[in-house]
Write a protein that holds these residues in place. Structure first.
Motif, PDB file in Angstrom:
ATOM      1  N   GLU A 143       0.828  -1.210   0.000  1.00  0.00           N
ATOM      2  CA  GLU A 143       0.000   0.000   0.000  1.00  0.00           C
ATOM      3  C   GLU A 143       0.862   1.259   0.000  1.00  0.00           C
ATOM      4  O   GLU A 143       0.572   2.217  -0.722  1.00  0.00           O
ATOM      5  CB  GLU A 143      -0.926   0.021   1.209  1.00  0.00           C
ATOM      6  N   SER A 178       1.199   4.021  -3.026  1.00  0.00           N
ATOM      7  CA  SER A 178       0.619   5.324  -2.703  1.00  0.00           C
ATOM      8  C   SER A 178       1.203   6.467  -3.528  1.00  0.00           C
ATOM      9  O   SER A 178       0.581   7.522  -3.652  1.00  0.00           O
ATOM     10  CB  SER A 178       0.826   5.636  -1.213  1.00  0.00           C
ATOM     11  N   ARG A 222       0.738   6.483   8.914  1.00  0.00           N
ATOM     12  CA  ARG A 222      -0.167   5.429   8.432  1.00  0.00           C
ATOM     13  C   ARG A 222      -0.003   4.149   9.258  1.00  0.00           C
ATOM     14  O   ARG A 222      -0.977   3.457   9.530  1.00  0.00           O
ATOM     15  CB  ARG A 222       0.063   5.134   6.955  1.00  0.00           C
TER      16      ARG A 222
END
Length: 155
Positions: A53, A57, A132
């Motif tokens: 991820e 991104s 995150r």
């Protein structure tokens, strides 16, 4: 010499908070006598999906492709000259985020000569990843009925 970007202090503060929370969540490095966060265990709990991820991104290109180097004792030069790209979640946290924080906290960034554009990109990208990671990990959730002040910003 330009001043560090504001994100450098944000990264330092968030890293400090993460250390506090993760130690109390039991993520302590078993190989050390002192209480130190087991960043590898934290990364493994985030999982490979987290790495993919982050890579997808578009926000962490420099951190992954050209990770921070380590200042060597004998030569006081950063090694290796061309670091291998980061390819997994453990590398992202340990070779990426932790090393960016160490280089800044120990006076090796934004002082004297350096590649300030790259250093700023690394700081911003490390902050993105750590933010995150903290948002994702259960250790950062307040128990029901409790509130907890945090530096963690919503995505």
């Amino acid at each position: 010499m330009p001043a560090p970007p504001p994100e450098a202090d944000e990264l330092f503060d968030l890293y400090r908070e993460c250390e506090h929370v993760l130690k109390r969540a039991g993520l302590i490095d078993p190989s050390r006598k002192r209480a130190s966060v087991d960043w590898e265990a934290f990364a493994r709990q985030l999982g490979d999906e987290f790495f993919h991820e982050m890579a997808a991104s578009g926000e962490v290109g420099t951190l992954i492709a050209e990770p921070p180097r380590i200042l060597m004792r004998d030569s006081l030069t950063f090694e290796p000259p061309v670091p291998a790209p980061i390819t997994d979640v453990v590398g992202l946290l340990v070779r990426g985020v932790c090393q960016v924080r160490h280089n800044y906290a120990h006076g090796e960034k934004f002082i004297g000569e350096g590649d300030f554009q790259r250093d700023t990109a690394l700081v911003r990208q490390a902050l993105f990843v750590l933010t995150r990671a903290a948002e994702r990990h259960e250790a950062f959730s307040a128990p029901p009925g409790a509130s907890r002040e945090t530096h963690i910003r919503p995505a």
